[in-house]
Design a protein around this motif. Structure first.
Motif, mmCIF file in Angstrom:
data_model
loop_
_atom_site.group_PDB
_atom_site.id
_atom_site.type_symbol
_atom_site.label_atom_id
_atom_site.label_comp_id
_atom_site.label_asym_id
_atom_site.label_seq_id
_atom_site.Cartn_x
_atom_site.Cartn_y
_atom_site.Cartn_z
ATOM 1 N N GLY A 1 1.559 83.092 -41.810
ATOM 2 C CA GLY A 1 2.252 84.368 -41.632
ATOM 3 C C GLY A 1 1.348 85.573 -41.522
ATOM 4 N N GLU A 2 0.046 85.355 -41.678
ATOM 5 C CA GLU A 2 -0.882 86.497 -41.631
ATOM 6 C C GLU A 2 -1.274 86.789 -40.176
ATOM 7 N N ILE A 3 -1.330 88.057 -39.839
ATOM 8 C CA ILE A 3 -1.604 88.486 -38.461
ATOM 9 C C ILE A 3 -2.855 89.366 -38.457
ATOM 10 N N VAL A 4 -3.773 89.103 -37.524
ATOM 11 C CA VAL A 4 -4.944 89.976 -37.367
ATOM 12 C C VAL A 4 -4.487 91.242 -36.647
ATOM 13 N N THR A 5 -4.404 92.328 -37.377
ATOM 14 C CA THR A 5 -3.886 93.563 -36.777
ATOM 15 C C THR A 5 -4.994 94.426 -36.201
ATOM 16 N N GLU A 6 -6.192 94.294 -36.775
ATOM 17 C CA GLU A 6 -7.296 95.157 -36.329
ATOM 18 C C GLU A 6 -8.612 94.498 -36.706
ATOM 19 N N VAL A 7 -9.628 94.768 -35.922
ATOM 20 C CA VAL A 7 -10.967 94.320 -36.268
ATOM 21 C C VAL A 7 -11.867 95.545 -36.263
ATOM 22 N N ARG A 8 -12.577 95.737 -37.397
ATOM 23 C CA ARG A 8 -13.436 96.926 -37.522
ATOM 24 C C ARG A 8 -14.887 96.523 -37.362
ATOM 25 N N PHE A 9 -15.531 97.108 -36.377
ATOM 26 C CA PHE A 9 -16.938 96.803 -36.117
ATOM 27 C C PHE A 9 -17.801 98.023 -36.427
ATOM 28 N N PRO A 10 -18.584 97.994 -37.514
ATOM 29 C CA PRO A 10 -19.580 99.053 -37.681
ATOM 30 C C PRO A 10 -20.551 98.974 -36.500
ATOM 31 N N VAL A 11 -20.937 100.107 -35.952
ATOM 32 C CA VAL A 11 -21.789 100.072 -34.759
ATOM 33 C C VAL A 11 -23.255 99.984 -35.188
ATOM 34 N N PRO A 12 -23.949 98.908 -34.765
ATOM 35 C CA PRO A 12 -25.350 98.746 -35.160
ATOM 36 C C PRO A 12 -26.275 99.737 -34.432
ATOM 37 N N GLU A 13 -27.500 99.856 -34.963
ATOM 38 C CA GLU A 13 -28.504 100.680 -34.266
ATOM 39 C C GLU A 13 -28.875 100.028 -32.946
ATOM 40 N N LYS A 14 -29.056 98.721 -33.006
ATOM 41 C CA LYS A 14 -29.372 97.953 -31.793
ATOM 42 C C LYS A 14 -28.621 96.639 -31.877
ATOM 43 N N ALA A 15 -28.216 96.131 -30.722
ATOM 44 C CA ALA A 15 -27.524 94.837 -30.723
ATOM 45 C C ALA A 15 -27.535 94.233 -29.333
ATOM 46 N N ALA A 16 -27.406 92.921 -29.278
ATOM 47 C CA ALA A 16 -27.240 92.231 -27.988
ATOM 48 C C ALA A 16 -26.617 90.869 -28.234
ATOM 49 N N TYR A 17 -25.862 90.439 -27.243
ATOM 50 C CA TYR A 17 -25.282 89.093 -27.271
ATOM 51 C C TYR A 17 -25.770 88.359 -26.038
ATOM 52 N N ILE A 18 -26.334 87.206 -26.254
ATOM 53 C CA ILE A 18 -26.781 86.372 -25.130
ATOM 54 C C ILE A 18 -26.101 85.024 -25.264
ATOM 55 N N LYS A 19 -25.420 84.617 -24.200
ATOM 56 C CA LYS A 19 -24.822 83.280 -24.266
ATOM 57 C C LYS A 19 -25.349 82.401 -23.151
ATOM 58 N N PHE A 20 -25.496 81.145 -23.488
ATOM 59 C CA PHE A 20 -25.839 80.137 -22.503
ATOM 60 C C PHE A 20 -24.517 79.489 -22.146
ATOM 61 N N GLU A 21 -24.036 79.764 -20.948
ATOM 62 C CA GLU A 21 -22.676 79.358 -20.590
ATOM 63 C C GLU A 21 -22.563 77.878 -20.298
ATOM 64 N N GLN A 22 -21.466 77.321 -20.781
ATOM 65 C CA GLN A 22 -21.069 76.004 -20.311
ATOM 66 C C GLN A 22 -20.377 76.307 -18.987
ATOM 67 N N PRO A 23 -20.956 75.858 -17.859
ATOM 68 C CA PRO A 23 -20.540 76.424 -16.577
ATOM 69 C C PRO A 23 -19.081 76.168 -16.190
ATOM 70 N N ALA A 24 -18.471 75.094 -16.648
ATOM 71 C CA ALA A 24 -17.086 74.835 -16.251
ATOM 72 C C ALA A 24 -16.114 75.709 -17.029
ATOM 73 N N SER A 25 -16.281 75.787 -18.342
ATOM 74 C CA SER A 25 -15.316 76.517 -19.160
ATOM 75 C C SER A 25 -15.726 77.969 -19.379
ATOM 76 N N ARG A 26 -17.010 78.254 -19.201
ATOM 77 C CA ARG A 26 -17.612 79.563 -19.475
ATOM 78 C C ARG A 26 -17.564 79.927 -20.958
ATOM 79 N N PHE A 27 -17.207 78.975 -21.792
ATOM 80 C CA PHE A 27 -17.423 79.160 -23.226
ATOM 81 C C PHE A 27 -18.931 79.102 -23.472
ATOM 82 N N ALA A 28 -19.339 79.503 -24.679
ATOM 83 C CA ALA A 28 -20.758 79.469 -25.010
ATOM 84 C C ALA A 28 -21.182 78.042 -25.360
ATOM 85 N N LEU A 29 -22.099 77.486 -24.579
ATOM 86 C CA LEU A 29 -22.716 76.223 -24.991
ATOM 87 C C LEU A 29 -23.461 76.529 -26.290
ATOM 88 N N THR A 30 -24.091 77.670 -26.291
ATOM 89 C CA THR A 30 -24.592 78.316 -27.506
ATOM 90 C C THR A 30 -24.681 79.805 -27.192
#
Lengths: 262, 160
Positions: free
Chosen positions: A154-183
């Motif tokens: 019954g619990e619902i995610v209503t909001e997600v709070r992200f403190p903004v970092p000084e620096k950040a990056a996301y790099i994903k190695f795509e699984q090419p068919a699904s485009r999910f992250a292989l890692t």
């Protein structure tokens, strides 16, 4: 797909009431849930759509400077509206699936599902607090293994709070068919330390790479990672890659993320 | 339950179950069979339509979710006089289809792309269409058609 009752509440209070029913299931954008229903992996009695709740959609800045994203906000909206305030998060959101998926899929849905190869859990574990219709949950307590979270019935995610970092990056190695992250690796440098969150690699779902965090907190540069290697124990092996391959990717992608962090 | 939505400019209503997918409502209730079901697993994009102006995969959206929405399908793409729209004509001119199964989704995705990015680069077109699969692998000419529809010179593009 088995049939179900469909309800679309207009307020969070109505949604909370609807979710109290037995076998009720919240529906975000449905980009994972609908395929799961088709495969009969889920068979709720009632599906409670969250897309009609205006208070749960949008991106805004909180009093403490955090980026607050409504749980029912689609990825495409985050990609556009967070681009200036939190570019690494916007880039992550803009790289999920494909454009049509990003127009429907939501941050709350992604975090509630906690797919071990989804992108959002890494950004959340790197900094966020998950807000539900009942409480606030720190990301470290929220993620509890593959497809498992601290959310109760019954619990619902209503909001997600992200403190903004000084620096950040996301790099994903795509699984090419699904485009999910292989890692995928999300690196976030805050005033009081660095967080390194890894998705797609572990059988336990998203996790923090403690050794890399310690090294980067002392010296935020790719050089600080020299000699560090993630353990292959507990990593996923499937037809796309072995545990050792994924462990290697964790190191490579962490270095790339540090180099890309701005 | 009853749903009502605007489809290609006209108000359309029908009875649906909770589990009825938008694509099934379009194809089976409204007989708009231009929208195709390819994979039924959200991968191929043959079912892309516009809902409130945005490209979505209609096999992965419930019809009930589209209640009250403005929906546009490939049947709504032609000009008022029945002639082909710029994008459709470009697909014909540049041989942007082989078997044609993916074409409705390709046209709808292309239209969504050109609305937000009227002069995309070739790389942007390829990136944007990554959720649309052409199993004839006719991508070169599809990309060429989209570039041509954006009014750009395509004499040096793809299809070597």
């Amino acid at each position: 797909m088995y049939n179900f009752d469909f309800v679309k509440p207009k307020t969070l209070a109505e949604a909370t009431a609807a979710m109290a029913g037995e076998e009720a299931q919240a529906l975000g954008g449905g980009q994972t849930l609908i395929p799961s229903l088709k495969a009969r992996l889920a068979s709720p009695t009632t599906l409670v759509s969250l897309s009609g709740i205006k208070e749960m959609v949008g991106v805004c800045k909180g009093d403490d400077g955090s980026l607050c994203i409504g749980g029912a906000t689609p990825h495409a909206v985050v990609a556009a509206e967070a681009a200036k305030t939190y570019p690494a998060l916007a880039k992550l959101a803009g790289g999920i699936g494909d454009p049509a998926v990003r127009n429907r899929g939501t941050v709350g849905g992604s975090l509630a599902n906690n797919d071990p190869a989804a992108c959002y859990p890494s950004a959340a574990l790197a900094s966020a607090t998950v807000v539900t219709n009942r409480r606030r949950i720190a990301a470290d307590d929220y993620f509890q293994g593959m497809f498992t979270t601290a959310l109760e019935a019954g619990e619902i995610v209503t909001e997600v709070r992200f403190p903004v970092p000084e620096k950040a990056a996301y790099i994903k190695f795509e699984q090419p068919a699904s485009r999910f992250a292989l890692t995928g690796v999300f690196v976030a440098k805050f005033k009081d330390g660095v967080r390194v969150a890894v998705t797609g690699a572990s059988e336990e779902g998203v996790f923090r790479w403690a050794e890399a965090e310690a090294a980067l907190s002392k010296n935020f540069s790719a050089a600080a990672l020299a000699g560090l290697a993630a353990s292959a124990d507990g990593m996923i092996t499937d037809l796309h890659g072995t545990a050792a391959y994924r462990a290697h990717l964790v190191g490579v992608l962490t270095r790339r993320a540090v180099e890309a962090a701005a | 339950m009853k749903v009502t939505m605007t489809v290609n400019g006209k108000s359309r209503s029908g009875e649906v179950e909770g589990r009825t997918l938008l694509v099934n409502f379009l194809r089976e209730t409204l007989n708009l069979t231009g929208t195709h079901v390819g994979c039924d697993t959200s991968q191929c994009g043959a079912c892309v339509v516009h809902v409130n102006g945005q490209a979505v995969k209609s096999c992965t959206m419930l019809a009930a979710e589209a209640d009250g929405a403005d929906v546009k399908t490939v049947e709504g793409m032609a000009n008022a006089d029945g002639s082909l729209s710029v994008i459709q004509q470009a697909f014909q001119d540049h041989h942007g289809l082989q078997c044609g199964f993916c074409t409705p989704g390709m046209v709808m995705s292309a239209a969504a792309l050109l609305k937000e990015n009227p002069k995309p680069t070739e790389a942007e077109v390829r990136h944007y269409l990554e959720g649309n699969i052409c199993r004839c692998t006719g991508y070169h000419n599809i990309v060429k058609a989209v570039m041509a529809a954006s009014g750009q010179d395509v004499s040096n593009i793809a299809a070597e």
